[in-house]
Design a protein around this motif. Sequence first.
Motif, PDB file in Angstrom:
ATOM      1  N   GLY B  74      34.535  48.259  13.962  1.00  0.00           N
ATOM      2  CA  GLY B  74      34.443  49.151  12.664  1.00  0.00           C
ATOM      3  C   GLY B  74      33.669  48.200  11.471  1.00  0.00           C
ATOM      4  N   LEU B  75      33.312  47.080  11.952  1.00  0.00           N
ATOM      5  CA  LEU B  75      32.640  46.352  10.609  1.00  0.00           C
ATOM      6  C   LEU B  75      31.444  47.016  10.220  1.00  0.00           C
ATOM      7  N   SER B  76      30.745  47.903  10.968  1.00  0.00           N
ATOM      8  CA  SER B  76      29.580  48.402  10.466  1.00  0.00           C
ATOM      9  C   SER B  76      28.450  47.729   9.807  1.00  0.00           C
ATOM     10  N   LEU B  77      27.946  46.743  11.088  1.00  0.00           N
ATOM     11  CA  LEU B  77      26.934  45.559  10.494  1.00  0.00           C
ATOM     12  C   LEU B  77      25.679  46.280  10.017  1.00  0.00           C
ATOM     13  N   GLY B  78      25.199  47.119  10.763  1.00  0.00           N
ATOM     14  CA  GLY B  78      23.870  47.787  10.351  1.00  0.00           C
ATOM     15  C   GLY B  78      23.813  48.846   9.276  1.00  0.00           C
ATOM     16  N   SER B  79      25.034  49.044   8.488  1.00  0.00           N
ATOM     17  CA  SER B  79      25.272  49.939   7.371  1.00  0.00           C
ATOM     18  C   SER B  79      24.458  49.271   6.175  1.00  0.00           C
ATOM     19  N   VAL B  80      23.927  50.026   5.256  1.00  0.00           N
ATOM     20  CA  VAL B  80      23.087  49.687   4.187  1.00  0.00           C
ATOM     21  C   VAL B  80      24.198  49.629   3.041  1.00  0.00           C
ATOM     22  N   ASP B  81      25.598  50.185   3.144  1.00  0.00           N
ATOM     23  CA  ASP B  81      26.690  49.853   2.173  1.00  0.00           C
ATOM     24  C   ASP B  81      27.019  48.418   2.390  1.00  0.00           C
ATOM     25  N   PRO B  82      27.935  47.974   1.195  1.00  0.00           N
ATOM     26  CA  PRO B  82      27.995  46.679   0.868  1.00  0.00           C
ATOM     27  C   PRO B  82      29.250  46.388   2.311  1.00  0.00           C
ATOM     28  N   LEU B  83      29.063  45.137   2.700  1.00  0.00           N
ATOM     29  CA  LEU B  83      30.012  44.825   3.769  1.00  0.00           C
ATOM     30  C   LEU B  83      31.376  44.785   3.265  1.00  0.00           C
ATOM     31  N   ASP B  84      32.254  45.451   4.015  1.00  0.00           N
ATOM     32  CA  ASP B  84      33.698  45.651   3.549  1.00  0.00           C
ATOM     33  C   ASP B  84      34.396  44.478   3.738  1.00  0.00           C
ATOM     34  N   ARG B  85      34.606  43.696   2.468  1.00  0.00           N
ATOM     35  CA  ARG B  85      35.329  42.412   2.443  1.00  0.00           C
ATOM     36  C   ARG B  85      36.907  42.636   2.927  1.00  0.00           C
ATOM     37  N   SER B  86      37.539  43.397   2.630  1.00  0.00           N
ATOM     38  CA  SER B  86      38.954  43.590   2.882  1.00  0.00           C
ATOM     39  C   SER B  86      38.930  43.596   4.578  1.00  0.00           C
ATOM     40  N   HIS B  87      38.165  44.316   5.006  1.00  0.00           N
ATOM     41  CA  HIS B  87      38.063  44.372   6.708  1.00  0.00           C
ATOM     42  C   HIS B  87      37.654  43.008   7.211  1.00  0.00           C
ATOM     43  N   PRO B 100      40.743  33.278  19.060  1.00  0.00           N
ATOM     44  CA  PRO B 100      40.048  33.862  20.110  1.00  0.00           C
ATOM     45  C   PRO B 100      39.018  32.831  20.747  1.00  0.00           C
ATOM     46  N   GLY B 101      38.560  33.032  21.968  1.00  0.00           N
ATOM     47  CA  GLY B 101      37.356  32.395  22.546  1.00  0.00           C
ATOM     48  C   GLY B 101      36.068  32.685  21.832  1.00  0.00           C
ATOM     49  N   LEU B 102      35.960  34.157  21.736  1.00  0.00           N
ATOM     50  CA  LEU B 102      34.788  34.566  21.361  1.00  0.00           C
ATOM     51  C   LEU B 102      35.179  35.611  20.295  1.00  0.00           C
ATOM     52  N   VAL B 103      34.081  35.763  19.388  1.00  0.00           N
ATOM     53  CA  VAL B 103      34.289  36.945  18.340  1.00  0.00           C
ATOM     54  C   VAL B 103      33.186  38.058  18.534  1.00  0.00           C
ATOM     55  N   SER B 104      33.065  39.111  18.609  1.00  0.00           N
ATOM     56  CA  SER B 104      31.874  39.957  18.749  1.00  0.00           C
ATOM     57  C   SER B 104      31.904  41.328  18.007  1.00  0.00           C
ATOM     58  N   GLU B 105      30.686  41.981  17.590  1.00  0.00           N
ATOM     59  CA  GLU B 105      30.482  43.045  17.157  1.00  0.00           C
ATOM     60  C   GLU B 105      29.263  43.772  17.674  1.00  0.00           C
ATOM     61  N   HIS B 106      28.845  44.776  16.837  1.00  0.00           N
ATOM     62  CA  HIS B 106      27.645  45.653  17.679  1.00  0.00           C
ATOM     63  C   HIS B 106      26.565  45.852  16.594  1.00  0.00           C
ATOM     64  N   LEU B 107      25.429  46.075  17.457  1.00  0.00           N
ATOM     65  CA  LEU B 107      24.243  46.117  16.706  1.00  0.00           C
ATOM     66  C   LEU B 107      24.165  47.631  16.395  1.00  0.00           C
ATOM     67  N   SER B 108      24.858  48.119  15.243  1.00  0.00           N
ATOM     68  CA  SER B 108      24.728  49.498  15.200  1.00  0.00           C
ATOM     69  C   SER B 108      25.365  49.672  13.634  1.00  0.00           C
ATOM     70  N   TRP B 109      25.372  50.790  13.197  1.00  0.00           N
ATOM     71  CA  TRP B 109      26.155  51.057  12.103  1.00  0.00           C
ATOM     72  C   TRP B 109      27.125  52.036  12.177  1.00  0.00           C
ATOM     73  N   SER B 110      27.994  52.317  11.235  1.00  0.00           N
ATOM     74  CA  SER B 110      28.895  53.494  11.325  1.00  0.00           C
ATOM     75  C   SER B 110      29.269  54.104  10.284  1.00  0.00           C
ATOM     76  N   SER B 111      28.799  53.546   8.904  1.00  0.00           N
ATOM     77  CA  SER B 111      29.271  54.381   7.529  1.00  0.00           C
ATOM     78  C   SER B 111      27.987  54.146   6.649  1.00  0.00           C
ATOM     79  N   VAL B 112      28.216  55.165   5.815  1.00  0.00           N
ATOM     80  CA  VAL B 112      27.080  55.249   4.802  1.00  0.00           C
ATOM     81  C   VAL B 112      27.754  55.933   3.474  1.00  0.00           C
TER      82      VAL B 112
END
Lengths: 277, 295
Positions: B74-87, B100-112
């Motif tokens: 849900g971080l929406s890395l690819g979005s043009v909106d500002p990064l959600d600091r509270s998230h 955690p041993g690893l932390v990952s996210e996606h090469l995608s966007w989910s918000s605008v």
Amino acid sequence: MPGLHEQQRRFANFITATDEAPPGLAMPGLKSGAVGEFTDEQRLQIYRNNYRISLREALAGVYPVVQKLVGEEFFHHAAREYVLQHPSHRGNLHHYGADFATFLQGFPGLEELVYLPDVARLEWAHHQVFHATEDRALRLSALAALDEQAMMEVCFVVSDACRLLVSDYPVVKIWQLNQAVGTQETLSLDEGGVRCVVIRHGCDIEFHVLDEGGFTLLETLAQGKSFARACEAALAVETACDIGGVLQYLVVQKMIVDFGVPPGVVGQQVTDTGERK
Amino acid sequence: MYSQVNGSIPARAGIGLRAPHFQAVLDTLPEVAWFEAHSENYFGIADSGQLGGVPLHYLQRVREHYPVSLHGVGLSLGSVDPLDRSHLKQLKTLIEIIEPGLVSEHLSWSSVDGQYFNDLLPLPYTEEALVHLVERVSATQDFLGRQILVENASSYLEFADANIPEWEFIAELARRADCKILLDVNNVYVNAMNHGFDPQHFLQAVPVDLVEEIHLAGHTVKTFGEGVLRIDTHDQLVCDAVWDLYESAVQRFPHVPVLIEWDSRLPELDVLLAEAARADGITGIGEGERHARLA
């Protein structure tokens, strides 16, 4: 070509539109299909469907009893409308669906299920409590250290893992009956309403049905009012309300978990560890 | 906090941790090397942003026995909106709690424009998007104070202005942002079929040292009239073609942890464990070696 922002806007406009989208809806510029013969609309439609289904499933996860009461088909119909009218504003899907009860209140076709919005309220309360922060225990020694006047001025903190709900219908019983598979038991709406506290202890979520006085006491405390004001309110609705008994119950059940003494009140000031200053 | 368990993710098969399996996992402590959790499921919903809730309680109990990776949706890395600091703040707190041993996210966007679609939406593979992603991943890593893995997503369309192949895009992102890659072999296969490229080409193009985790999942084949599209549904067994591609991936990326993802129409825990055992079989890890538990 449109920039990234405009691309995302157009994409969003398409997936949030109804299937009868207005003609001339600006489309994100897509590459014509290298594999298969798909139109841009067909490819984008997959995302539109995913969007609707993921939010609908989020609603179904929070409101299983509502879905059971109206049936899957009607639930899908209502969810589709809700998703159109209520966009998601968080990356954490657990926030989605807060307005579903209010939405159901005026939804065509549900006129006979007068209790449905309150069942939805109960399910949202259950959901909130499930995801709430852990409950703490009240510092009893600190409370005992207060003199009588200070005690009356105290503002209690109601647990984050606790929600209050009043309904004209027996919604707790409706909820409980719908947990069982294939139950033949029925209940009458004439049983009347309920004043209920939804609370989590550890991993267990409980419904506590309270008398009018006790409920009013807790409700007034939850509004941030002093213990004195809460006692007045409780006694106004139930003259025989056993304030001491209610207070003990609220503490034991961890419905109130902390308290503050307003500045300027004459009485023992208490530190975090419960020791007198 | 979890000193009795080595938190690093071993180069063995793990499975996704899902709420219906919480109790079964704790009751049986199954022979599987590690678990992956969707970060947002453990954020709680307090207005204060404070973490809590029943799922977090279970994740902490699971963490007492297994290494855990956190996988964000849900971080929406690819979005043009500002990064959600509270998230991001909630994610950072969760990382502090779970180690955690690893932390990952996606090469995608989910918000605008503040609206979220709660889906992994595709990006145009352009220099503009690449520059944007590098900045976002860097900002995320700076905020979290650690490196993240970025996963290649599945897609059902391509953008007309895209002029960088997906495999070059993700490799270049990892180089420029100094992040690592979570290689989803199912997504490589789905995209290869949907967009008409050789999945082997994708694997060979990704630098060996950048891949720190592999995902495997089931997908759905959808027919529309004459055409066929593969949809990344995570609701069934990994298909044979993806198992074959995984064998190639293991050749190129040996000693990388692999995860069985299953998110909807969830079967019994045993089904996921059997898929994990099959993955371990391919990397030559035998019975009795799979469990990384020390406790």
